[in-house]
Design a protein around this motif. Structure first.
Motif, PDB file in Angstrom:
ATOM      1  N   ALA A  22      12.456  -8.900   2.301  1.00  0.00           N
ATOM      2  CA  ALA A  22      12.209  -8.888   0.844  1.00  0.00           C
ATOM      3  C   ALA A  22      10.751  -9.242   0.543  1.00  0.00           C
ATOM      4  N   ALA A  23      10.206 -10.199   1.289  1.00  0.00           N
ATOM      5  CA  ALA A  23       8.795 -10.580   1.071  1.00  0.00           C
ATOM      6  C   ALA A  23       7.877  -9.414   1.427  1.00  0.00           C
ATOM      7  N   LYS A  24       8.215  -8.684   2.479  1.00  0.00           N
ATOM      8  CA  LYS A  24       7.398  -7.531   2.870  1.00  0.00           C
ATOM      9  C   LYS A  24       7.516  -6.409   1.834  1.00  0.00           C
ATOM     10  N   SER A  25       8.716  -6.249   1.211  1.00  0.00           N
ATOM     11  CA  SER A  25       8.854  -5.252   0.138  1.00  0.00           C
ATOM     12  C   SER A  25       7.930  -5.613  -1.026  1.00  0.00           C
ATOM     13  N   ALA A  26       7.886  -6.909  -1.353  1.00  0.00           N
ATOM     14  CA  ALA A  26       7.005  -7.352  -2.442  1.00  0.00           C
ATOM     15  C   ALA A  26       5.545  -7.103  -2.081  1.00  0.00           C
ATOM     16  N   GLN A  27       5.203  -7.324  -0.836  1.00  0.00           N
ATOM     17  CA  GLN A  27       3.814  -7.110  -0.396  1.00  0.00           C
ATOM     18  C   GLN A  27       3.462  -5.610  -0.413  1.00  0.00           C
ATOM     19  N   TRP A  28       4.462  -4.770  -0.187  1.00  0.00           N
ATOM     20  CA  TRP A  28       4.233  -3.310  -0.276  1.00  0.00           C
ATOM     21  C   TRP A  28       3.932  -2.928  -1.731  1.00  0.00           C
ATOM     22  N   GLY A  29       4.741  -3.467  -2.652  1.00  0.00           N
ATOM     23  CA  GLY A  29       4.483  -3.204  -4.078  1.00  0.00           C
ATOM     24  C   GLY A  29       3.106  -3.700  -4.478  1.00  0.00           C
ATOM     25  N   LEU A  30       2.759  -4.877  -3.994  1.00  0.00           N
ATOM     26  CA  LEU A  30       1.431  -5.459  -4.271  1.00  0.00           C
ATOM     27  C   LEU A  30       0.334  -4.496  -3.776  1.00  0.00           C
ATOM     28  N   THR A  31       0.544  -3.986  -2.575  1.00  0.00           N
ATOM     29  CA  THR A  31      -0.474  -3.116  -1.950  1.00  0.00           C
ATOM     30  C   THR A  31      -0.678  -1.854  -2.780  1.00  0.00           C
ATOM     31  N   ASN A  32       0.417  -1.276  -3.271  1.00  0.00           N
ATOM     32  CA  ASN A  32       0.299  -0.075  -4.105  1.00  0.00           C
ATOM     33  C   ASN A  32      -0.388  -0.396  -5.432  1.00  0.00           C
ATOM     34  N   GLY A  33      -0.057  -1.568  -5.979  1.00  0.00           N
ATOM     35  CA  GLY A  33      -0.663  -1.973  -7.260  1.00  0.00           C
ATOM     36  C   GLY A  33      -2.167  -2.197  -7.142  1.00  0.00           C
ATOM     37  N   ILE A  34      -2.582  -2.915  -6.112  1.00  0.00           N
ATOM     38  CA  ILE A  34      -4.027  -3.197  -5.997  1.00  0.00           C
ATOM     39  C   ILE A  34      -4.804  -1.934  -5.639  1.00  0.00           C
ATOM     40  N   ARG A  35      -4.134  -1.002  -4.937  1.00  0.00           N
ATOM     41  CA  ARG A  35      -4.839   0.258  -4.604  1.00  0.00           C
ATOM     42  C   ARG A  35      -5.256   0.964  -5.894  1.00  0.00           C
ATOM     43  N   ALA A  36      -4.310   1.003  -6.846  1.00  0.00           N
ATOM     44  CA  ALA A  36      -4.620   1.655  -8.127  1.00  0.00           C
ATOM     45  C   ALA A  36      -5.685   0.862  -8.884  1.00  0.00           C
ATOM     46  N   GLU A  37      -5.556  -0.479  -8.874  1.00  0.00           N
ATOM     47  CA  GLU A  37      -6.477  -1.299  -9.665  1.00  0.00           C
ATOM     48  C   GLU A  37      -7.882  -1.355  -9.069  1.00  0.00           C
ATOM     49  N   LEU A  38      -7.992  -1.180  -7.754  1.00  0.00           N
ATOM     50  CA  LEU A  38      -9.315  -1.285  -7.110  1.00  0.00           C
ATOM     51  C   LEU A  38     -10.003   0.069  -6.934  1.00  0.00           C
ATOM     52  N   ALA A  39      -9.301   1.146  -7.328  1.00  0.00           N
ATOM     53  CA  ALA A  39      -9.893   2.481  -7.131  1.00  0.00           C
ATOM     54  C   ALA A  39     -11.221   2.591  -7.881  1.00  0.00           C
ATOM     55  N   ALA A  40     -11.262   2.022  -9.065  1.00  0.00           N
ATOM     56  CA  ALA A  40     -12.471   2.163  -9.895  1.00  0.00           C
ATOM     57  C   ALA A  40     -13.696   1.525  -9.244  1.00  0.00           C
ATOM     58  N   GLN A  41     -13.499   0.496  -8.434  1.00  0.00           N
ATOM     59  CA  GLN A  41     -14.663  -0.119  -7.775  1.00  0.00           C
ATOM     60  C   GLN A  41     -14.905   0.470  -6.375  1.00  0.00           C
ATOM     61  N   GLY A  42     -14.134   1.512  -6.037  1.00  0.00           N
ATOM     62  CA  GLY A  42     -14.370   2.221  -4.770  1.00  0.00           C
ATOM     63  C   GLY A  42     -13.854   1.494  -3.547  1.00  0.00           C
TER      64      GLY A  42
END
Ligand code: NAP
Length: 242
Positions: free
Chosen positions: A143-163
């Motif tokens: 379950a913790a790894k599932s949450a970390q996967w969601g986190l990873t997808n979220g930050i990918r979108a949020e950090l795209a603008a800074q390259g």
């Protein structure tokens, strides 16, 4: 992303997969900050060693201040011993979520401005095939790894603008102390060749990072992702073959 000439920071450098990342990054020509809760246990020559507990905010901020030239962040450190969600020790359940989810998030929040200043760079989060299934005897970890996967997808979108490139490594059984302890504890008789060699896994991960891949899967990751298309079920450890 070319690792030669980059500056990387690895969490949990003192053993297991983190130690293999530290060694391979050096081999590829990166400067490496090797971090650990107990820095005296880091035994890789040629690195800059920093004390870092990813669940301690002051420790995370001190690392970001000390390593202002980082352009590659490897979020590897985590507890793997959550136990069962219902029957297990609640402190272990909290600890596994603390390190995998909150610790990784603290590292990303502290280092995002560092990466931005250094041209964008890359983050690699070490997830697990367990994120896409569940594991009997270690459902809190899954379950913790599932949450970390969601986190990873979220930050990918949020950090795209800074390259900033965000890569997920999604591996399965790998020959480390904690995996071997889990196998012993649960009476798993894993056939020869069933476990990844940490050095091979890390080469696969860093080849993917350098190629700009979003997800890097080993054979177990591929199997677990395919399971997502069907009804949820546990990862079948009894069916593992070498
Ligand atoms: N081995 C596998 O089969 C496997 C499969 C899939 C994914 N993974 C993932 O790969 C990563 C490494 O696993 P591993 O098998 O190498 O584990 P490991 O041998 O148990 O090592 C875990 C590392 O994380 C560190 N750590 C734990 N909590 C920390 C914290 N709060 N702050 C800083 N460091 C902390 C540990 O430090 P201490 O020495 O101080 O405890 C150790 O260096 C984990 O994210 C794990 O979920 C492993």
């Amino acid at each position: 992303m070319n690792l030669h000439g980059s500056t990387a920071l690895v969490t949990g450098s003192n053993r297991g997969i983190g130690r293999a990342f530290t060694t391979e990054l050096l081999r590829r020509g990166a400067k490496v900050y090797a971090t650990a809760r107990r820095p005296e246990l880091v035994d890789v020559p040629g690195v800059e060693v920093l004390r870092l507990d990813i669940t301690d905010q002051a420790s995370v901020e001190a690392a970001a201040a000390a390593a202002g030239d980082v352009d590659v962040l490897i979020n590897n450190a985590a507890s793997t011993a959550g136990g069962d969600l219902l029957g297990g020790d609640l402190r272990a359940v909290r600890e596994v979520v603390d390190s995998n989810f909150w610790g990784t998030l603290a590292m990303v929040r502290a280092f995002a401005p560092v990466l931005a200043r250094n041209g964008g760079g890359a983050i690699l989060n070490v997830l697990s095939a367990a994120a896409w299934t569940t594991v009997e005897g270690n459902s809190a970890y899954a379950a913790a790894k599932s949450a970390q996967w969601g986190l990873t997808n979220g930050i990918r979108a949020e950090l795209a603008a800074q390259g900033t490139q965000v890569t997920a490594l999604v591996p399965g059984l790998t020959a480390t102390e904690s995996m071997e302890a889990f196998a012993r504890e649960h009476g798993l008789d894993l056939p020869e060749g069933a476990l990844n060699d940490p050095a091979d896994l890390v080469r696969l991960a860093l080849d993917g990072l350098e190629a700009g891949e979003v997800e890097v899967l080993d054979r177990y990751g591929v199997q677990a992702k395919a399971l997502l298309a069907g009804p949820p079920r546990s990862f079948d450890l009894s069916g593992i073959s070498g």
